[in-house]
Design an enzyme around this catalytic site. Sequence first.
Site, PDB file in Angstrom:
ATOM      1  N   PHE A  29       0.846  -1.194   0.000  1.00 54.99           N
ATOM      2  CA  PHE A  29       0.000   0.000   0.000  1.00 54.99           C
ATOM      3  C   PHE A  29       0.879   1.240   0.000  1.00 54.99           C
ATOM      4  CE2 PHE A  29      -2.419  -3.471   1.725  1.00 54.99           C
ATOM      5  CZ  PHE A  29      -3.692  -3.316   1.191  1.00 54.99           C
ATOM      6  N   VAL A  72       2.298  -1.820   4.483  1.00 47.17           N
ATOM      7  CA  VAL A  72       2.060  -0.398   4.325  1.00 47.17           C
ATOM      8  C   VAL A  72       3.400   0.327   4.307  1.00 47.17           C
ATOM      9  CG1 VAL A  72       0.982   1.616   5.408  1.00 47.17           C
ATOM     10  CG2 VAL A  72      -0.118  -0.624   5.578  1.00 47.17           C
ATOM     11  N   CYS A  73       3.597   1.196   3.329  1.00 41.18           N
ATOM     12  CA  CYS A  73       4.872   1.928   3.232  1.00 41.18           C
ATOM     13  C   CYS A  73       5.038   2.886   4.404  1.00 41.18           C
ATOM     14  CB  CYS A  73       4.928   2.721   1.934  1.00 41.18           C
ATOM     15  SG  CYS A  73       6.330   3.854   1.881  1.00 41.18           S
ATOM     16  N   VAL A  74       6.151   2.791   5.088  1.00 40.10           N
ATOM     17  CA  VAL A  74       6.367   3.594   6.299  1.00 40.10           C
ATOM     18  C   VAL A  74       6.442   5.087   6.003  1.00 40.10           C
ATOM     19  CG1 VAL A  74       8.892   3.229   6.251  1.00 40.10           C
ATOM     20  CG2 VAL A  74       7.767   3.875   8.381  1.00 40.10           C
ATOM     21  N   ALA A 129       3.064   6.329   5.070  1.00 36.95           N
ATOM     22  CA  ALA A 129       2.175   6.194   6.220  1.00 36.95           C
ATOM     23  C   ALA A 129       2.396   7.307   7.246  1.00 36.95           C
ATOM     24  CB  ALA A 129       2.373   4.830   6.874  1.00 36.95           C
TER      25      ALA A 129
END
Lengths: 128, 119
Positions: free
Chosen positions: B39, B77-79, B82
């Site tokens: 994501f 989820v991409c940090v 995010a």
Amino acid sequence: MSTDENSSGVVKKFMYVNRKAPYGTIYALEVLEMVLISAAFDQDVHLAFVDDGVYQIKKGQDTKGVEMKNFSPTYRALDGYDIEKLYVEKESLDERGIAASDLMVPVEIIDRAAMTALIDSMDVVLSG
Amino acid sequence: MQFGILVNEGPYNHQASDSAYQFVKAALGKGHKIFRVFFYYDGVNNANKLTEPPSDDRNITKRWSELGKAHGLDLVVCVAAALRRGIKDEVLADGFRISGLGQLIEAGVHSDRLIVFGD
């Protein structure tokens, strides 16, 4: 198929297709973040600039008025990451009245048919 | 075939997450493998457990969690994306994990096809 992180030695042709103007949306900025990571993973990285994406590498960007970070210097730093395969679609430049001399980094300008063939030859195509 | 999935848009605002979900379900149903679902951009908002749609509509986040649990999907989820959008462990729905963009590159390298859902 191996799931080892970055140790398989597999090198694929990655292409990032930039289609949007640099500051109207966040896509251009976050594409750059993907580009830098894929270079760190030793992949064969290509960048394409088409449609309004050609504005991303136009010289003289000044973002003071919109109070956003001017990230365009990052494009000039790409060769430091061995990312030197940059392609710009000629028709996109012509439609917007942008000359090759208006661009801030060395690129190869190719026509739409050549761009189509180039994208077709890639393993992984990501766009923004 | 082994697929990598990239979801680039947030829930409800855009069909990308719905289409990705339907694709993953269909692919699994046909016996294909899903290497990972990643994501990115506003897509990170799909992992926000605080989302609360009206009860007569689909719950996109919950649906991903359930599909992930049923099939052992790796929902990442991409940090960086995010943190920009306030998605942290405190609000992360079940089955999702936060990690780096390298996970996306790895999905591109190890999947037969990386399918992108978004504009």
